[in-house]
Design a protein around this motif. Structure first.
Motif, PDB file in Angstrom:
ATOM      1  N   GLY A 105       5.416   2.346  11.809  1.00 48.43           N
ATOM      2  CA  GLY A 105       5.361   1.717  13.117  1.00 48.43           C
ATOM      3  C   GLY A 105       4.029   1.071  13.429  1.00 48.43           C
ATOM      4  O   GLY A 105       3.987   0.027  14.070  1.00 48.43           O
ATOM      5  N   ASP A 106       2.931   1.672  12.977  1.00 46.93           N
ATOM      6  CA  ASP A 106       1.616   1.101  13.239  1.00 46.93           C
ATOM      7  C   ASP A 106       1.160   0.258  12.052  1.00 46.93           C
ATOM      8  O   ASP A 106       1.815   0.202  11.012  1.00 46.93           O
ATOM      9  CB  ASP A 106       0.603   2.212  13.529  1.00 46.93           C
ATOM     10  N   SER A 107      -0.007  -0.393  12.232  1.00 49.61           N
ATOM     11  CA  SER A 107      -0.503  -1.275  11.177  1.00 49.61           C
ATOM     12  C   SER A 107      -2.024  -1.306  11.225  1.00 49.61           C
ATOM     13  O   SER A 107      -2.646  -0.784  12.160  1.00 49.61           O
ATOM     14  CB  SER A 107       0.059  -2.694  11.338  1.00 49.61           C
ATOM     15  N   HIS A 108      -2.596  -1.941  10.215  1.00 51.42           N
ATOM     16  CA  HIS A 108      -4.041  -2.162  10.186  1.00 51.42           C
ATOM     17  C   HIS A 108      -4.305  -3.533   9.576  1.00 51.42           C
ATOM     18  O   HIS A 108      -4.086  -3.750   8.381  1.00 51.42           O
ATOM     19  CB  HIS A 108      -4.742  -1.082   9.362  1.00 51.42           C
ATOM     20  N   ARG A 109      -4.697  -4.467  10.407  1.00 51.37           N
ATOM     21  CA  ARG A 109      -5.009  -5.829   9.990  1.00 51.37           C
ATOM     22  C   ARG A 109      -3.884  -6.442   9.152  1.00 51.37           C
ATOM     23  O   ARG A 109      -4.106  -7.063   8.124  1.00 51.37           O
ATOM     24  CB  ARG A 109      -6.336  -5.861   9.241  1.00 51.37           C
ATOM     25  N   GLY A 110      -2.661  -6.230   9.605  1.00 51.34           N
ATOM     26  CA  GLY A 110      -1.494  -6.803   8.955  1.00 51.34           C
ATOM     27  C   GLY A 110      -0.866  -5.928   7.896  1.00 51.34           C
ATOM     28  O   GLY A 110       0.238  -6.244   7.422  1.00 51.34           O
ATOM     29  N   TYR A 111      -1.491  -4.839   7.518  1.00 54.32           N
ATOM     30  CA  TYR A 111      -0.935  -3.927   6.512  1.00 54.32           C
ATOM     31  C   TYR A 111      -0.255  -2.752   7.219  1.00 54.32           C
ATOM     32  O   TYR A 111      -0.789  -2.209   8.187  1.00 54.32           O
ATOM     33  CB  TYR A 111      -2.030  -3.406   5.587  1.00 54.32           C
ATOM     34  N   PRO A 112       0.917  -2.312   6.741  1.00 55.64           N
ATOM     35  CA  PRO A 112       1.624  -1.218   7.401  1.00 55.64           C
ATOM     36  C   PRO A 112       0.902   0.113   7.230  1.00 55.64           C
ATOM     37  O   PRO A 112       0.247   0.365   6.220  1.00 55.64           O
ATOM     38  CB  PRO A 112       2.990  -1.203   6.696  1.00 55.64           C
ATOM     39  N   VAL A 113       1.033   0.954   8.230  1.00 56.47           N
ATOM     40  CA  VAL A 113       0.485   2.312   8.196  1.00 56.47           C
ATOM     41  C   VAL A 113       1.645   3.274   7.999  1.00 56.47           C
ATOM     42  O   VAL A 113       2.653   3.198   8.710  1.00 56.47           O
ATOM     43  CB  VAL A 113      -0.275   2.636   9.495  1.00 56.47           C
ATOM     44  N   LEU A 114       1.510   4.178   7.041  1.00 59.10           N
ATOM     45  CA  LEU A 114       2.554   5.145   6.722  1.00 59.10           C
ATOM     46  C   LEU A 114       2.032   6.555   6.977  1.00 59.10           C
ATOM     47  O   LEU A 114       1.038   6.973   6.386  1.00 59.10           O
ATOM     48  CB  LEU A 114       2.979   5.009   5.260  1.00 59.10           C
ATOM     49  N   GLY A 115       2.699   7.277   7.864  1.00 54.01           N
ATOM     50  CA  GLY A 115       2.397   8.688   8.056  1.00 54.01           C
ATOM     51  C   GLY A 115       3.305   9.513   7.162  1.00 54.01           C
ATOM     52  O   GLY A 115       4.523   9.307   7.140  1.00 54.01           O
ATOM     53  N   THR A 116       2.741  10.438   6.418  1.00 56.26           N
ATOM     54  CA  THR A 116       3.530  11.229   5.481  1.00 56.26           C
ATOM     55  C   THR A 116       2.862  12.582   5.271  1.00 56.26           C
ATOM     56  O   THR A 116       1.853  12.906   5.914  1.00 56.26           O
ATOM     57  CB  THR A 116       3.708  10.479   4.149  1.00 56.26           C
ATOM     58  N   SER A 117       3.402  13.370   4.367  1.00 58.72           N
ATOM     59  CA  SER A 117       2.869  14.701   4.081  1.00 58.72           C
ATOM     60  C   SER A 117       2.262  14.730   2.682  1.00 58.72           C
ATOM     61  O   SER A 117       2.307  13.743   1.940  1.00 58.72           O
ATOM     62  CB  SER A 117       3.988  15.745   4.192  1.00 58.72           C
ATOM     63  N   SER A 118       1.712  15.877   2.310  1.00 57.12           N
ATOM     64  CA  SER A 118       1.123  16.015   0.973  1.00 57.12           C
ATOM     65  C   SER A 118       2.170  15.884  -0.122  1.00 57.12           C
ATOM     66  O   SER A 118       1.838  15.594  -1.276  1.00 57.12           O
ATOM     67  CB  SER A 118       0.407  17.366   0.858  1.00 57.12           C
ATOM     68  N   ALA A 119       3.454  16.079   0.210  1.00 59.23           N
ATOM     69  CA  ALA A 119       4.522  15.935  -0.785  1.00 59.23           C
ATOM     70  C   ALA A 119       4.591  14.515  -1.329  1.00 59.23           C
ATOM     71  O   ALA A 119       5.077  14.293  -2.436  1.00 59.23           O
ATOM     72  CB  ALA A 119       5.864  16.324  -0.158  1.00 59.23           C
ATOM     73  N   TYR A 120       4.099  13.560  -0.542  1.00 58.78           N
ATOM     74  CA  TYR A 120       4.093  12.158  -0.983  1.00 58.78           C
ATOM     75  C   TYR A 120       3.282  12.000  -2.260  1.00 58.78           C
ATOM     76  O   TYR A 120       3.694  11.324  -3.197  1.00 58.78           O
ATOM     77  CB  TYR A 120       3.520  11.301   0.142  1.00 58.78           C
ATOM     78  N   PHE A 121       2.121  12.630  -2.315  1.00 56.63           N
ATOM     79  CA  PHE A 121       1.264  12.501  -3.492  1.00 56.63           C
ATOM     80  C   PHE A 121       1.733  13.399  -4.637  1.00 56.63           C
ATOM     81  O   PHE A 121       1.374  13.180  -5.782  1.00 56.63           O
ATOM     82  CB  PHE A 121      -0.177  12.844  -3.117  1.00 56.63           C
ATOM     83  N   GLN A 122       2.550  14.383  -4.341  1.00 58.61           N
ATOM     84  CA  GLN A 122       3.045  15.288  -5.381  1.00 58.61           C
ATOM     85  C   GLN A 122       4.315  14.773  -6.041  1.00 58.61           C
ATOM     86  O   GLN A 122       4.477  14.899  -7.257  1.00 58.61           O
ATOM     87  CB  GLN A 122       3.308  16.670  -4.775  1.00 58.61           C
ATOM     88  N   HIS A 123       5.222  14.198  -5.254  1.00 61.91           N
ATOM     89  CA  HIS A 123       6.563  13.905  -5.765  1.00 61.91           C
ATOM     90  C   HIS A 123       6.908  12.421  -5.846  1.00 61.91           C
ATOM     91  O   HIS A 123       7.871  12.057  -6.537  1.00 61.91           O
ATOM     92  CB  HIS A 123       7.613  14.600  -4.894  1.00 61.91           C
ATOM     93  N   PHE A 124       6.183  11.559  -5.140  1.00 60.53           N
ATOM     94  CA  PHE A 124       6.543  10.142  -5.172  1.00 60.53           C
ATOM     95  C   PHE A 124       6.290   9.579  -6.568  1.00 60.53           C
ATOM     96  O   PHE A 124       5.240   9.804  -7.179  1.00 60.53           O
ATOM     97  CB  PHE A 124       5.741   9.353  -4.149  1.00 60.53           C
ATOM     98  N   ARG A 125       7.252   8.824  -7.075  1.00 59.40           N
ATOM     99  CA  ARG A 125       7.153   8.216  -8.392  1.00 59.40           C
ATOM    100  C   ARG A 125       7.530   6.738  -8.294  1.00 59.40           C
ATOM    101  O   ARG A 125       8.303   6.326  -7.430  1.00 59.40           O
ATOM    102  CB  ARG A 125       8.092   8.901  -9.400  1.00 59.40           C
TER     103      ARG A 125
END
Length: 421
Positions: A105-125
């Motif tokens: 929902g939010d952004s930073h200078r045109g780039y999207p902002v993603l809120g997530t948990s630590s599972a993102y760095f563990q399981h995202f492939r």
């Protein structure tokens, strides 16, 4: 055959410059053809590998393509959010191994902002089941830590320790509202992936809640302004998220879990298979692939015409040589066989040089292309189209040499030993 080989070699040495141009033309044609085809295949591969190892993408009921667009590619917006209680229920379903909540929902200078948990760095492939890797720094540990994608850091010139502020909503140029009372610190920068991850600013779910404790219905509550220090003492458990990535204990359970989510009574939800949704989305936006395929065909046509033209252009300087061969007793098949053999060997040499040049260019330019354009070149995977291109080049080179051979035989009959005028 041995005599023809020796004669072909000696003839080639007498025409080193012309032969070199021919080999260069064939090598360039091979490089362009295989390069365009490789680029076409890798563009689709980069698109379809934006998320890997995820069995289901869950969101509010909408179209499968729309759900994929906003959850994976950060394009568009969700029709509704998922309540946090529903997220916990899905995580506890039988067969679910892990979940990754996504809050957008939010952004930073045109780039999207993603809120997530630590599972993102563990399981995202992504790609071939490759995990996310931090180029420097570490995942967010403090409430106001942010992890930047590679493109964000490179384009905006950020480094570890820099302070940034986020923008409420998409951050258009008009009426953009900054969360300047709650600045973030860059704690990590991800390595390039060639996926939408590179263009994303990552924060924690708690940080996303902290940004909006004094907001309601997309607007700041008048008279309320909770600063960064005061918000740390508040209950920041997420109330809802935008989407959910789900990984299962076994692929055999995918339809069972999908049915449970689609029939979930707590709120209207839908779960889609990312591979199926990717195929639907590619059918919508796959015009670029067709354009590259058309370009590849045009390059092939022009390159092969150029190869034939080079062979025919070099025929005039050989008319006396071929006339001498006929005068000393060479039969017609000797003349045709000599030019066919030279053409075949020249084509093979040009194709080999072109393939070597393509592999070398990909190895040298691959990291630069990944950093600058997010394009991953996979040289090791040879597509069926590339095999057909190689076979077509070799076959066309041989056929192209038969035409000059037949013409040379006809010319040698009338030229005698006199040089052409």
């Amino acid at each position: 055959m041995r005599a023809l080989l020796r004669l072909a070699w000696q003839s080639a040495m007498n025409r080193r410059f012309t032969l070199g141009l021919t080999v260069f033309s064939i090598a360039l044609s091979t490089f362009m053809l295989l390069g365009v085809e490789r680029l076409r295949a890798d563009v689709r591969e980069s698109f379809t590998s934006a998320v890997s190892g995820t069995d289901l993408v869950v969101g509010a009921r909408t179209g499968s393509v729309q759900l994929l667009l906003y959850s994976v590619f950060r394009v568009g917006a969700a029709t509704n959010n998922i309540r946090w209680h529903s997220v916990q229920d899905i995580a506890g379903m039988r067969g679910v191994a892990w979940t990754i909540p996504l809050s957008l929902g939010d952004s930073h200078r045109g780039y999207p902002v993603l809120g997530t948990s630590s599972a993102y760095f563990q399981h995202f492939r992504y790609g071939s089941a490759q995990p996310l890797r931090l180029r420097e720094g570490k995942p967010f540990e403090d409430l106001f830590d942010a992890v930047l994608g590679a493109d964000v850091a490179r384009q905006l010139g950020y480094k570890l320790g820099d302070r940034i502020t986020l923008t409420h909503g998409a951050g258009g140029p008009i009426n953009a509202t900054e969360h300047d009372d709650k600045p973030f610190v860059v704690s990590g920068i991800l390595a390039p992936t060639g996926t939408p991850v590179d263009r994303t600013v990552h924060i924690s779910l708690e940080a996303m809640e902290a940004l909006h404790v004094d907001w309601k219905a997309g607007m700041r509550i008048p008279g309320q302004n909770v600063d960064a220090q005061a918000v740390r003492e508040m209950d920041l458990r997420p109330r809802n998220v935008t989407a959910l990535l789900v990984g299962l204990q076994s692929r055999a359970q995918v339809f069972s879990v999908q049915r449970q989510i689609n029939n979930y009574r707590g709120e209207p939800l839908m779960a889609v298979l990312p591979g199926v949704a990717m195929d639907e989305l590619w059918r919508v936006i796959g015009t670029g692939e067709k354009s590259l395929l058309l370009m590849s065909g045009l390059v092939a046509f022009v390159s092969l015409l150029g190869m034939v033209a080079v062979v025919l252009a070099g025929l005039n300087e050989r008319r006396r040589e071929l006339a001498v061969l006929r005068a000393v007793g060479a039969r017609p098949w000797h003349v045709v066989g000599l030019l066919a053999l030279e053409g075949a060997l020249t084509t093979v040499l040009g194709v080999i040089i072109g393939v070597i040049a393509l592999v070398a260019s990909a190895l040298l330019a691959g990291p630069w292309l990944l950093n600058q354009f997010g394009l991953v070149l996979s040289i090791g995977n040879i597509t069926t189209m590339q095999w057909w291109i190689l076979a077509g080049l070799l076959a066309t080179g041989f056929i192209a040499s038969l035409l000059p051979g037949w013409r040379a035989y006809r010319l040698s009959l009338v030229d005698g030993l006199s040089p052409p005028v």
